[in-house]
Every structure is written in C-alpha cells, then in structure tokens.
Write a protein that holds these residues in place. Structure first.
Motif, PDB file in Angstrom:
ATOM      1  N   GLN A 155      15.505  -7.762   5.035  1.00  0.00           N
ATOM      2  CA  GLN A 155      15.819  -8.560   3.852  1.00  0.00           C
ATOM      3  C   GLN A 155      14.566  -9.219   3.299  1.00  0.00           C
ATOM      4  N   ARG A 156      13.734  -9.736   4.200  1.00  0.00           N
ATOM      5  CA  ARG A 156      12.498 -10.376   3.741  1.00  0.00           C
ATOM      6  C   ARG A 156      11.560  -9.386   3.074  1.00  0.00           C
ATOM      7  N   MET A 157      11.488  -8.157   3.606  1.00  0.00           N
ATOM      8  CA  MET A 157      10.632  -7.153   2.996  1.00  0.00           C
ATOM      9  C   MET A 157      11.064  -6.881   1.560  1.00  0.00           C
ATOM     10  N   ARG A 158      12.365  -6.776   1.341  1.00  0.00           N
ATOM     11  CA  ARG A 158      12.864  -6.574  -0.026  1.00  0.00           C
ATOM     12  C   ARG A 158      12.539  -7.780  -0.898  1.00  0.00           C
ATOM     13  N   GLY A 159      12.662  -8.973  -0.313  1.00  0.00           N
ATOM     14  CA  GLY A 159      12.311 -10.176  -1.058  1.00  0.00           C
ATOM     15  C   GLY A 159      10.838 -10.235  -1.410  1.00  0.00           C
ATOM     16  N   ASP A 160       9.975  -9.799  -0.494  1.00  0.00           N
ATOM     17  CA  ASP A 160       8.532  -9.783  -0.751  1.00  0.00           C
ATOM     18  C   ASP A 160       8.160  -8.764  -1.829  1.00  0.00           C
ATOM     19  N   ILE A 161       8.820  -7.614  -1.815  1.00  0.00           N
ATOM     20  CA  ILE A 161       8.543  -6.608  -2.843  1.00  0.00           C
ATOM     21  C   ILE A 161       8.873  -7.164  -4.224  1.00  0.00           C
ATOM     22  N   ALA A 162      10.029  -7.835  -4.335  1.00  0.00           N
ATOM     23  CA  ALA A 162      10.399  -8.444  -5.613  1.00  0.00           C
ATOM     24  C   ALA A 162       9.377  -9.494  -6.038  1.00  0.00           C
ATOM     25  N   ALA A 163       8.950 -10.333  -5.086  1.00  0.00           N
ATOM     26  CA  ALA A 163       7.985 -11.393  -5.395  1.00  0.00           C
ATOM     27  C   ALA A 163       6.669 -10.827  -5.918  1.00  0.00           C
ATOM     28  N   ALA A 164       6.273  -9.683  -5.394  1.00  0.00           N
ATOM     29  CA  ALA A 164       5.001  -9.078  -5.786  1.00  0.00           C
ATOM     30  C   ALA A 164       5.036  -8.485  -7.187  1.00  0.00           C
ATOM     31  N   LEU A 165       6.252  -8.362  -7.757  1.00  0.00           N
ATOM     32  CA  LEU A 165       6.388  -7.672  -9.042  1.00  0.00           C
ATOM     33  C   LEU A 165       6.794  -8.576 -10.192  1.00  0.00           C
ATOM     34  N   LEU A 166       7.027  -9.850  -9.929  1.00  0.00           N
ATOM     35  CA  LEU A 166       7.540 -10.749 -10.958  1.00  0.00           C
ATOM     36  C   LEU A 166       6.556 -10.972 -12.100  1.00  0.00           C
ATOM     37  N   HIS A 167       5.254 -10.808 -11.831  1.00  0.00           N
ATOM     38  CA  HIS A 167       4.252 -11.062 -12.871  1.00  0.00           C
ATOM     39  C   HIS A 167       3.702  -9.770 -13.484  1.00  0.00           C
ATOM     40  N   ASP A 168       4.446  -8.664 -13.316  1.00  0.00           N
ATOM     41  CA  ASP A 168       4.060  -7.380 -13.914  1.00  0.00           C
ATOM     42  C   ASP A 168       2.661  -6.924 -13.499  1.00  0.00           C
ATOM     43  N   PRO A 169       2.389  -6.780 -12.213  1.00  0.00           N
ATOM     44  CA  PRO A 169       1.049  -6.347 -11.798  1.00  0.00           C
ATOM     45  C   PRO A 169       0.765  -4.910 -12.217  1.00  0.00           C
ATOM     46  N   GLU A 170      -0.491  -4.641 -12.491  1.00  0.00           N
ATOM     47  CA  GLU A 170      -0.898  -3.273 -12.818  1.00  0.00           C
ATOM     48  C   GLU A 170      -1.120  -2.444 -11.557  1.00  0.00           C
ATOM     49  N   VAL A 171      -1.438  -3.124 -10.451  1.00  0.00           N
ATOM     50  CA  VAL A 171      -1.688  -2.463  -9.170  1.00  0.00           C
ATOM     51  C   VAL A 171      -0.792  -3.116  -8.121  1.00  0.00           C
ATOM     52  N   LEU A 172      -0.178  -2.284  -7.272  1.00  0.00           N
ATOM     53  CA  LEU A 172       0.671  -2.790  -6.202  1.00  0.00           C
ATOM     54  C   LEU A 172       0.182  -2.219  -4.874  1.00  0.00           C
ATOM     55  N   TYR A 173      -0.207  -3.115  -3.956  1.00  0.00           N
ATOM     56  CA  TYR A 173      -0.617  -2.706  -2.617  1.00  0.00           C
ATOM     57  C   TYR A 173       0.549  -2.973  -1.663  1.00  0.00           C
ATOM     58  N   LEU A 174       1.001  -1.943  -0.970  1.00  0.00           N
ATOM     59  CA  LEU A 174       2.154  -2.054  -0.085  1.00  0.00           C
ATOM     60  C   LEU A 174       1.763  -1.670   1.342  1.00  0.00           C
ATOM     61  N   ASP A 175       2.031  -2.575   2.271  1.00  0.00           N
ATOM     62  CA  ASP A 175       1.750  -2.324   3.685  1.00  0.00           C
ATOM     63  C   ASP A 175       3.090  -2.237   4.411  1.00  0.00           C
ATOM     64  N   GLU A 176       3.499  -1.021   4.796  1.00  0.00           N
ATOM     65  CA  GLU A 176       4.762  -0.785   5.498  1.00  0.00           C
ATOM     66  C   GLU A 176       5.954  -1.387   4.746  1.00  0.00           C
ATOM     67  N   PRO A 177       6.218  -0.967   3.497  1.00  0.00           N
ATOM     68  CA  PRO A 177       7.283  -1.596   2.705  1.00  0.00           C
ATOM     69  C   PRO A 177       8.697  -1.296   3.189  1.00  0.00           C
ATOM     70  N   THR A 178       8.883  -0.266   4.024  1.00  0.00           N
ATOM     71  CA  THR A 178      10.242   0.050   4.487  1.00  0.00           C
ATOM     72  C   THR A 178      10.453  -0.317   5.952  1.00  0.00           C
ATOM     73  N   ILE A 179       9.528  -1.085   6.546  1.00  0.00           N
ATOM     74  CA  ILE A 179       9.679  -1.462   7.945  1.00  0.00           C
ATOM     75  C   ILE A 179      10.914  -2.351   8.107  1.00  0.00           C
TER      76      ILE A 179
END
Length: 321
Positions: A155-179
């Motif tokens: 659940q936290r991983m999904r929450g972190d992914i959402a948090a990383a996208l709220l400001h419309d980043p042009e680049v997204l770095y993901l470390d083990e996003p489905t762990i």
C-alpha cells in the motif's frame, strides 16, 4: 536535449571507507561504486536499469537526483547538473526509493499529498486532477485517511508512486516499484506506468529484480555490475548474451514419466509436478500448447530467471569466449 535527456559520460563515484586494523590503527581504502558509466536516455523512454545488490544502481540514481555528487565524469538531466542545481531539478523529477518513503510517517496519506501540493506549488486544479487519477488507478481511495505508518509495504509503495507524480515530473526514477505487491496490484501499477508514459511522455528509469516488470514496461534494458555497464540493449539480447533460461512448472493429473517436448528439457520431477527449462529468448506459447494437447494438464506457470543468474551466465559466456 530531447535525444540526450539523461546524459552520463564516464561518470564515477568513489567512497572513502575506513576499517579497523589491529587495536588502534584504522586503514582507509577507496570503494569504486560507479566506475566510468556512459549512457544516454531520450525524452519519453522507459528504460530498465538492473543488476545485483551492490552493483551501483542506487548510487547512480542518487547522482541523477543530486543527492550524491559524482567523483568524476559529466552528468546532466534535462540540461541540468543535478549536484549544482538540485532545487531546480527537483521540480522536474519524481523519485520512489524502494524501502524508503517520501511520505510523512504519522500523517494520513491525504495530508502528505496536501503538503506536497504546497511544496511543489502545483496549481489547485492540476493537483486535484493528478490526485484523482492516481487514487483511481492505484486503488488508494480507502487509504487516504490512513496514517502512513499503518500501511502495508504494498500500500505504501502505491502511495509513494502517487506522491512522486503529483507535480507532473518529466523524469520518474523507480526503485523496485512492485515490491510487496500482489499479482493484481502489480498489474495495476504496470498499467498505470505504461499509460503515464504513453499519455504524458514521462521518461522512466526503472530498477527492479523482477524481470516481468522489465518485459512489460521497457523496450530497453541496461545491466550494471561492480559499477560498470555490462549491457545496453533489448531484453531479448540480454537473455541471448547470457543464454539464460526460463522454467516451465507443469502440474499433471497424476505422476508420469518426464515430459518430452521439443525446445525444453525436464530438470526436476516431484510426483505429478515437473520442471522444464527452455531458452529465455524463446516464447513459452508453443511449449504450453503442445503440453496441453498431449498431457493431462492441471496447472502451469512460467518462472523468470533472476537477475543474478542472468548476470552470472553473462560472465560465464564472456569468460569462455
């Protein structure tokens, strides 16, 4: 800049490490975490960046975000030197670091998002649009009032992914996003990332130990080991470079002699269950069709080789060349 949106040239990172020698003396030695890496990522690419633990993946990501300063070489993200202008770069990137959350531990998920809304100065309408989309696609509706410390890892991983996208980043770095995610949640996250890349052209650099993430999201994969880039190309080429194998796990109705099918070999038998190995660069579909047509099949699954095995085989192939 479009072609070389992320640009590394002979980038190095050396750490000074001190260790105790005898009772009173300490010895200083250098550890080269990243050793002369060069690669370029175009705007809008989704690239897998993989390797065993300690290979240098996280160190590279930290240099790309400005957390660490390179010991040598040249590094640019969207034309910005991350270590010199970290604040300006922060508005253009999103980061999800595996086991480390960017959310506020004791606050409900919704309040963490409100703080990020203010920190990044996202226009109200855009923030609501982005949050609503993330909540729907990442299935966060029932979690918004839950303190982050009470969330499961998935659940936290999904929450972190959402948090990383709220400001419309042009680049997204993901470390083990489905762990820590179950099969259904993994599928949702992969679909979300695929749609994000297609609709908004977000550049994604993905580190993972799950080759299925790479297969479903990335056309290009880079392998790093001992701080050096060992491979840069298509996933099929990675399998061919290391002659890696996938495993077909077959459950039959009853115990039978080893299955005989072209293109695979039985490596293990336990009662009605049999394990067959076949080249990772080959499709499993013909094997599945032939087994289903010839044998009394109950269940079947395909297991991917782990990253460490693929890299070990790459070393073996190079050593014998």
């Amino acid at each position: 800049m479009e072609r070389d949106f992320i640009d590394l040239e002979n980038v190095e990172k050396v750490f000074d490490v001190r260790r105790k020698v005898g009772l009173l003396r300490r010895e200083k030695r250098q550890v080269r975490a990243v050793d002369g890496i060069t690669f370029r990522v175009a705007r809008g690419e989704m690239v897998g960046y993989i390797g065993p633990n300690g290979a240098g993946k996280s160190t590279t990501i930290k240099m790309l975000t400005g957390i660490l300063t390179p010991s040598g070489g040249r590094l640019r993200v969207a034309g910005i030197d991350p270590s010199r202008d970290r604040t300006r770069l922060a508005r253009r990137i999103g980061v999800v670091f595996g086991q480390r959350t960017t959310l506020w531990w004791d606050l409900p998920l919704r309040d963490s998002y409100r703080l990020m809304h203010r920190m990044y100065r996202v226009p109200d309408a855009r923030f609501r649009e982005n949050l609503d989309r993330c909540v729907e696609l990442l299935d966060l509706g029932d979690l918004l009032e839950v303190p982050v410390r009470q969330l499961s890892l998935g659940q936290r991983m999904r929450g972190d992914i959402a948090a990383a996208l709220l400001h419309d980043p042009e680049v997204l770095y993901l470390d083990e996003p489905t762990i820590g995610l179950d099969i259904v949640s993994k599928a949702k996250v992969r679909t979300f990332l695929r749609d994000l890349n297609a609709e908004r052209g977000t550049t994604v650099l993905l580190t993972t130990h799950d080759l299925t993430d790479i297969e479903q999201l990335c056309k290009r994969v880079m392998v790093i080991d001992h701080g050096r880039l060992m491979y840069d190309g298509a996933l099929a080429g990675l399998h061919e470079a290391g002659t890696s194998e996938r495993t077909l796990v077959v459950d039959l109705e009853r115990e039978r002699p080893p299955i005989e099918v072209a293109g695979a070999r039985v490596v293990r038998v336990e009662g009605p269950r049999q394990w067959l190995s076949f080249p990772a660069s080959s499709s499993a579909a013909p094997l599945v069709a032939e087994i289903a047509a010839t044998y009394p099949l109950v269940d079947l699954s395909v297991r991917e080789p782990d990253i460490e095995t693929v890299i070990a085989q790459m070393y073996a192939e190079r050593g014998s060349a």
